[in-house]
Design an enzyme around this catalytic site. Structure first.
Site, PDB file in Angstrom:
ATOM      1  CG  ASP A   1      66.454 -51.820 -16.620  1.00  0.00           C
ATOM      2  OD1 ASP A   1      67.221 -52.737 -16.941  1.00  0.00           O
ATOM      3  OD2 ASP A   1      65.909 -51.072 -17.442  1.00  0.00           O
TER       4      ASP A   1
ATOM      5  CG  ASP B   1      73.732 -50.099 -24.308  1.00  0.00           C
ATOM      6  OD1 ASP B   1      73.217 -51.241 -24.369  1.00  0.00           O
ATOM      7  OD2 ASP B   1      73.940 -49.520 -23.224  1.00  0.00           O
TER       8      ASP B   1
END
Lengths: 193, 251
Positions: free
Chosen positions: B11, B130
């Protein structure tokens, strides 16, 4: 100089990066003159069979590529660049390939399609190939009539031809430029043959 | 046989790798190019970079990172975060990314999946989904888990396949960063319902969680971040363990 043939699709940068890493001079090009002048040719490929053949023809690259191959220039086909050497593909049955080898390109009938990931190649020919894991992204594979050209096979719900080699022509269904150190070694050996 | 893939995820925020929990509480974990090289040397099968800020300025930083990674590493890598258009995709692919991962934009504008896969090939279009568990089932969230998309996860997965996605990156928000194990039920449900590969994400913890996600969750690949960034396990350790637990891996 190695000509990396650009027909308007595909990630050519990664092939160029791999050759840069091996410190050989290469150029991404869509010009016939570069192809005829080059010491070696690489035809990488992403996208569809029909799109590739149409673009190669539209850019008048079929004749110089075939001429170079006939004259004995080392040629490396990657992914669709392997499939292009055959007569036709189930992907776009109305489009002809280069017809350098007899045989068809067919779709996987089992498993998840596309095959995405690392699979083993089993070497059938000495020289460039060794057994090991390489990176594949393909829904289709070649079925050559002449089995003597088969250089490696791979098991994906049954064995399929994952690369071929005959004289100056080498072609791989997988991506050596994305297959880590093992893939870079394959490219290094191709450069020496 | 096709090997199951282990994919470290980085990330990236302002050009640095960070790691959070349940999509919040972000901590600094390292330099992206350096971490990418470390994972490559350690036998990672692929890498995923998620630009979690993805503003216009950060996009330029990301492009530079992508170029640098592509020059140095010869394994496939995916870039995601804030991708809204065909132009965004083209820019990342030209910089050297092999695949892009689309999330919010795919929900807001599903046609983007179709256009992108037709233009660049399905193989480079990953749709990230997600998911949060709710009483009524598994629901899709967007904007980094902040907003509900009012979509059922299974229906959405089938739809993105039909639109031309080449892979699904399936993240359980409930498990993200918790190290409690992947959501096996969710992973199995989606993986067995589509014919494209599913990358499971969210919850990687001890070694059993990784063999479970393949043997029980039927995932094609597993994504993990914290366990690798903080050296809980190396990729090679994970693979050695998987090999002894009947999971085909590349070593």
């Amino acid at each position: 100089m190695i000509a990396i043939i650009d027909y308007g699709a595909g990630n050519l940068r990664s092939v160029k990066n791999a050759l840069d890493c091996l410190q050989v001079d290469s150029r991404i090009t869509n010009k016939a003159t570069d192809i005829l002048k080059a010491d070696r040719l690489i035809l990488p490929g992403d996208g569809s069979f029909g799109f590739m053949m149409d673009s190669l023809r539209k850019n008048k690259l079929e004749a110089p590529i075939k001429k170079s191959i006939q004259n004995g220039k080392p040629f490396l086909g990657i992914c669709l660049g392997l499939q292009a050497l055959f007569e036709e593909s189930e992907e776009n049955s109305n489009v002809k390939g280069f017809c350098i080898f007899k045989g068809k390109v067919v779709r996987f009938r089992k498993g998840k399609v596309p095959q995405i990931g690392w699979n083993n190649i089993i070497s059938k020919k000495k020289g460039i190939f060794r057994d090991g894991y390489v990176y594949f992204v393909n829904s289709y594979y070649v079925v050559p009539e002449d089995r003597s050209i088969v250089a490696t096979t791979t098991d994906y719900y049954g064995n399929f031809v994952s690369s071929i080699k005959q004289d100056n022509i080498t072609a791989m269904q997988f991506h050596p430029e994305k297959s880590g150190d093992f893939g870079i070694e394959l490219l290094r050996r191709w450069l020496k043959c | 046989m096709l090997a199951k893939r282990i994919i470290p995820c980085l990330d990236v925020k302002d050009g640095k790798v960070i790691k959070g929990k349940n999509f919040v509480n972000l901590e600094y974990a390292g330099d992206p190019v350096e971490l990418a090289r470390r994972y490559n040397d350690d036998n990672a099968d692929e890498l995923v970079f998620l630009d979690i800020t993805a503003s216009y300025e950060n996009r330029k930083i990301m492009i530079e990172i992508v170029k640098e990674v592509a020059k140095q590493l010869f394994i496939p890598f995916t870039v995601g975060g804030g991708i809204n258009s065909i132009e965004d995709i083209r820019e990342l692919l030209n910089a050297g990314a092999d695949k892009v991962s689309i999330n919010t934009a795919a929900v807001k504008n599903p046609v983007l999946i179709k256009e992108a896969s037709e233009k660049f090939g399905s193989q480079c279009i990953v749709v990230a989904i997600d998911v949060k568990k709710e009483n009524s089932g598994w629901k899709v969230y967007i904007k980094g888990g902040k907003e509900t998309a009012s979509l059922d996860a299974l229906e959405w997965a089938k739809k993105v396949e039909k639109l031309g996605a080449g892979e699904i990156l399936l993240t359980s928000i409930d498990r993200d960063g918790t190290k409690k194990g992947y959501d096996l039920k969710l992973t199995k449900l989606i993986s067995e319902s589509v014919s494209i590969p599913v990358i499971a994400s969210g919850g990687a913890g001890d070694l059993t969680s990784l063999s479970d996600v393949f043997n029980k969750g039927k995932a094609d690949a597993a994504l993990a971040a914290s366990i690798f960034h903080y050296n809980k396990y190396s990729v090679s350790e994970v693979k050695n363990y998987l090999k002894t637990n009947n999971v085909e891996v590349r070593r």
